[in-house]
Design an enzyme around this catalytic site. Structure first.
Site, PDB file in Angstrom:
ATOM      1  CG  ASN A 168      -8.520   3.209  16.216  1.00 48.41           C
ATOM      2  OD1 ASN A 168      -7.822   4.174  15.876  1.00 48.41           O
ATOM      3  ND2 ASN A 168      -7.994   2.098  16.680  1.00 48.41           N
ATOM      4  CB  CYS A 301      -3.820  -0.669  16.997  1.00 44.00           C
ATOM      5  SG  CYS A 301      -3.364   0.482  18.298  1.00 44.00           S
ATOM      6  CD  GLU A 475       2.688   8.086  17.774  1.00 48.56           C
ATOM      7  OE1 GLU A 475       1.639   7.579  18.189  1.00 48.56           O
ATOM      8  OE2 GLU A 475       2.725   8.848  16.788  1.00 48.56           O
TER       9      GLU A 475
HETATM   10  P1  NAD Z   1      -6.319   3.384   7.445  1.00 43.14           P
HETATM   11  O1  NAD Z   1      -4.931   2.957   7.203  1.00 43.14           O
HETATM   12  O2  NAD Z   1      -7.362   3.003   6.469  1.00 43.14           O
HETATM   13  O3  NAD Z   1      -6.393   4.972   7.549  1.00 43.14           O
HETATM   14  C1  NAD Z   1      -5.559   5.700   8.425  1.00 43.14           C
HETATM   15  C2  NAD Z   1      -5.410   7.117   7.891  1.00 43.14           C
HETATM   16  O4  NAD Z   1      -4.734   7.048   6.625  1.00 43.14           O
HETATM   17  C3  NAD Z   1      -6.729   7.846   7.637  1.00 43.14           C
HETATM   18  O5  NAD Z   1      -6.557   9.201   7.946  1.00 43.14           O
HETATM   19  C4  NAD Z   1      -6.921   7.655   6.132  1.00 43.14           C
HETATM   20  O6  NAD Z   1      -7.703   8.658   5.549  1.00 43.14           O
HETATM   21  C5  NAD Z   1      -5.485   7.757   5.651  1.00 43.14           C
HETATM   22  N1  NAD Z   1      -5.249   7.145   4.355  1.00 43.14           N
HETATM   23  C6  NAD Z   1      -5.883   6.114   3.778  1.00 43.14           C
HETATM   24  N2  NAD Z   1      -5.347   5.851   2.565  1.00 43.14           N
HETATM   25  C7  NAD Z   1      -4.341   6.745   2.383  1.00 43.14           C
HETATM   26  C8  NAD Z   1      -3.403   6.985   1.332  1.00 43.14           C
HETATM   27  N3  NAD Z   1      -3.383   6.253   0.228  1.00 43.14           N
HETATM   28  N4  NAD Z   1      -2.519   7.982   1.498  1.00 43.14           N
HETATM   29  C9  NAD Z   1      -2.500   8.735   2.613  1.00 43.14           C
HETATM   30  N5  NAD Z   1      -3.361   8.554   3.650  1.00 43.14           N
HETATM   31  C10 NAD Z   1      -4.274   7.569   3.522  1.00 43.14           C
HETATM   32  O7  NAD Z   1      -6.663   2.894   8.908  1.00 43.14           O
HETATM   33  P2  NAD Z   1      -8.028   3.059   9.711  1.00 43.14           P
HETATM   34  O8  NAD Z   1      -9.022   2.090   9.164  1.00 43.14           O
HETATM   35  O9  NAD Z   1      -8.410   4.506   9.787  1.00 43.14           O
HETATM   36  O10 NAD Z   1      -7.565   2.634  11.177  1.00 43.14           O
HETATM   37  C11 NAD Z   1      -7.510   1.311  11.593  1.00 43.14           C
HETATM   38  C12 NAD Z   1      -6.084   0.797  11.514  1.00 43.14           C
HETATM   39  O11 NAD Z   1      -5.225   1.637  12.271  1.00 43.14           O
HETATM   40  C13 NAD Z   1      -5.952  -0.575  12.114  1.00 43.14           C
HETATM   41  O12 NAD Z   1      -5.115  -1.350  11.309  1.00 43.14           O
HETATM   42  C14 NAD Z   1      -5.290  -0.292  13.461  1.00 43.14           C
HETATM   43  O13 NAD Z   1      -4.577  -1.376  13.993  1.00 43.14           O
HETATM   44  C15 NAD Z   1      -4.417   0.849  13.128  1.00 43.14           C
HETATM   45  N6  NAD Z   1      -4.062   1.603  14.333  1.00 43.14           N
HETATM   46  C16 NAD Z   1      -2.784   1.504  14.801  1.00 43.14           C
HETATM   47  C17 NAD Z   1      -2.447   2.172  15.964  1.00 43.14           C
HETATM   48  C18 NAD Z   1      -1.051   2.094  16.522  1.00 43.14           C
HETATM   49  O14 NAD Z   1      -0.742   2.912  17.381  1.00 43.14           O
HETATM   50  N7  NAD Z   1      -0.224   1.172  16.100  1.00 43.14           N
HETATM   51  C19 NAD Z   1      -3.399   2.958  16.631  1.00 43.14           C
HETATM   52  C20 NAD Z   1      -4.679   3.025  16.112  1.00 43.14           C
HETATM   53  C21 NAD Z   1      -4.998   2.343  14.952  1.00 43.14           C
END
Ligand code: NAD
Length: 495
Positions: A168, A301, A475
């Site tokens: 995102n 997020c 962060e």
């Molecule tokens: P996601 O958890 O599906 O994926 C995030 C990352 O993890 C990607 O690079 C993905 O390829 C990787 N990933 C997925 N499964 C994995 C596994 N089993 N092992 C290792 N890596 C794995 O999240 P998304 O759909 O890409 O992003 C949206 C989510 O991120 C939302 O829940 C959002 O709230 C959160 N987010 C949080 C923040 C924050 O700063 N708190 C910022 C941005 C997004």
């Protein structure tokens, strides 16, 4: 003609997709993956393919750890001033290329160009900020209370870091980790989301040009994130995992990291309340609501996920929000006048539709939007729902789209209880003209970050992070962000 076909490298403002997709970036080289397989990068505004990037294997993961390990001794010994100057150069190059980077983000992520430009500025700022932090890392010195010895505390780079980021904010979520890690003297392996890899690779080329030595930053994309990242975490040379993504994946990674006792920072999901009291400045609250809800078309997020509005101002707020939301122009992110781009995938649109249908089934009234259009691209219209039941699934789940559900409340305590009625605790928004109430409510809401009479909370100079199921660690901010990449070493001595 697709956007990708219209773009030529001759135009400096437009990205060269072939260059961005030229390979995995390991040890300063652009390499194919061991598997030879490729990942399609999809244009969310058409569903067409923009480019392909290599699909890394566990052999590639091992090679990236070797590269990060080989580069580590000389990078940690590089004088802080020199590290700082390289980081500063990354900032300058990002600003110089901001139009190109914003277009690339907009193409692969779908967000409106205005949002993409904002992201590039925010992402670059982590390099400027951490260039300044790199030369301000200090230790501690004290006399032990017993008087028998002196206490010296030295802050050292934690070691090789695995950084995993979501789609995102393809630039900012990476630089928010890479810049402090490099400032602290660590070498890193970045695994960006496979939906938006091009920005990560375009940034890697910028780091190289800025003078980041080979092996200090390595980037690999994979459709097999579990085994690939487990391979990295199992290597005893790796000492840090910094993850941004969903809470579900964060939990899995915490379990994996616990096997090797690896330090973890977790930036996870949110379910932000946006609380508007009767005495709020209505126009300011509406302006703030539009930013808090519609930055990145709701795919943030920190996005306001639940609007709690006090009875007396409720109807005016609902009408104002619906007027503003229905005036937004939906379209491809790269078109200059687009306000709301497509969602990242068809699956994301289906999830939003499911949540809206569930809310409607439980009595919600649609003030605007509420139905996904047919046709190509992954679009969902700006939507406002009133009379939403607290039992709706969207009261619990991240909507991650342009949908604003409005709930009514009567008393201050009720607003606090509703805001806290979630497992998440990332961001919250509060609007009131009464500063004492604003601070009281900010203090009572369980969240890592509160925007008081503001629609935007993120700032590289402030500690970003959540409580409860929204994460661990911070962060950015003065010393918070960089501290996540350092280890305190205590030396006891007498003289
Ligand atoms: P996601 O958890 O599906 O994926 C995030 C990352 O993890 C990607 O690079 C993905 O390829 C990787 N990933 C997925 N499964 C994995 C596994 N089993 N092992 C290792 N890596 C794995 O999240 P998304 O759909 O890409 O992003 C949206 C989510 O991120 C939302 O829940 C959002 O709230 C959160 N987010 C949080 C923040 C924050 O700063 N708190 C910022 C941005 C997004």
């Amino acid at each position: 003609m697709t956007i990708a076909q219209q773009i030529t490298p001759a135009n400096r403002h437009l990205p060269d997709l072939n260059a961005a997709a030229r390979g995995l970036y390991i040890d300063g080289q652009w390499r194919p993956s061991h598997s030879g397989r490729q990942i399609d990068v999809v244009d969310p505004s058409t569903g067409g393919i923009l480019a392909t990037v290599p699909d890394a294997t566990i052999e590639d993961a091992r090679a990236s750890v070797d590269a990060a390990a080989a580069a580590a001794p000389s990078w940690r010994a590089t004088p802080p001033r020199k590290r700082s100057e390289i980081l500063r150069r990354c900032f300058e190059l990002m600003i110089d290329r901001s139009d190109m980077l914003a277009t690339l983000i907009s193409m692969e992520n779908g967000k409106a160009l205005r949002d993409a430009r904002g992201e590039v500025a925010y992402a670059a700022e982590f390099f400027r900020w951490n260039a300044e932090e790199a030369v301000r890392i200090s230790g501690e010195f004290a006399i032990a209370p017993s008087g028998t010895n002196r206490i010296i505390v030295d802050y050292q780079p934690i070691g090789i870091c695995l950084l995993i980021t979501p789609w995102n904010f393809p630039a900012a979520m990476a630089t928010r980790k890479i810049a402090p890690a490099l400032a602290a003297g660590c070498t890193v392996i970045l695994k960006p989301a496979s939906e938006t890899p091009l920005t990560a690779y375009a940034l890697a080329a910028i780091y190289e040009e800025a003078g980041v030595p080979k092996g200090v930053v390595n980037v690999l994309t994979t459709t097999n994130p579990g085994p690939v990242t487990s391979t990295v975490l199992a290597d005893p040379r790796v000492r840090k995992l910094s993850f941004t993504g969903s809470t579900g994946v964060g939990r899995q990674l915490l379990a994996e990291a616990s096997k090797h006792v690896i330090s973890c920072s977790m930036e996870l999901g949110g379910n932000a309340p946006f609380v508007v009291f009767d005495d709020a400045d209505l126009d300011a609250a509406l302006d703030g609501a539009m930013i808090a809800k519609m930055r990145n078309a709701g795919e943030a997020c920190t996005a306001a996920n639940r609007f709690y509005v006090q009875s007396r101002i409720h109807d005016a707020f609902a009408k104002g929000l619906s007027d503003r939301m229905s005036a937004l122009k939906v379209g491809s992110g790269v078109e200059a006048d687009t306000d709301c781009g497509p969602m990242i995938t068809r699956k994301a649109v289906d999830k939003i539709s499911r949540l809206v249908d569930d809310a409607k089934g439980k009595g919600a009234r649609v003030l605007c939007g509420g139905e996904a259009p047919s046709g190509s691209g992954f679009f969902y219209p700006p939507t406002v729902l009133a009379n939403v039941s607290a039992e709706s699934e969207m009261a619990e789940e991240e909507i991650f789209g342009p949908v604003a559900p409005i709930y009514r409340f009567e008393t201050e305590q009720e607003a606090i209880d509703l805001a806290n009625d979630t497992e998440y605790g990332l961001a919250a928004y509060v609007y009131t003209r009464d500063l004492a109430r604003g601070l009281r409510v900010s203090s009572a809401i369980e969240a890592g970050m509160i925007a008081l009479n503001r629609g935007l909370v993120s700032d590289p100079a402030a500690p970003f992070g959540g409580v409860k199921q929204s994460g661990l660690g911070r962060e950015g901010g003065q010393h918070h962000g960089i501290a996540e990449f350092m280890e305190a070493k205590y030396i006891a001595t007498s003289f």
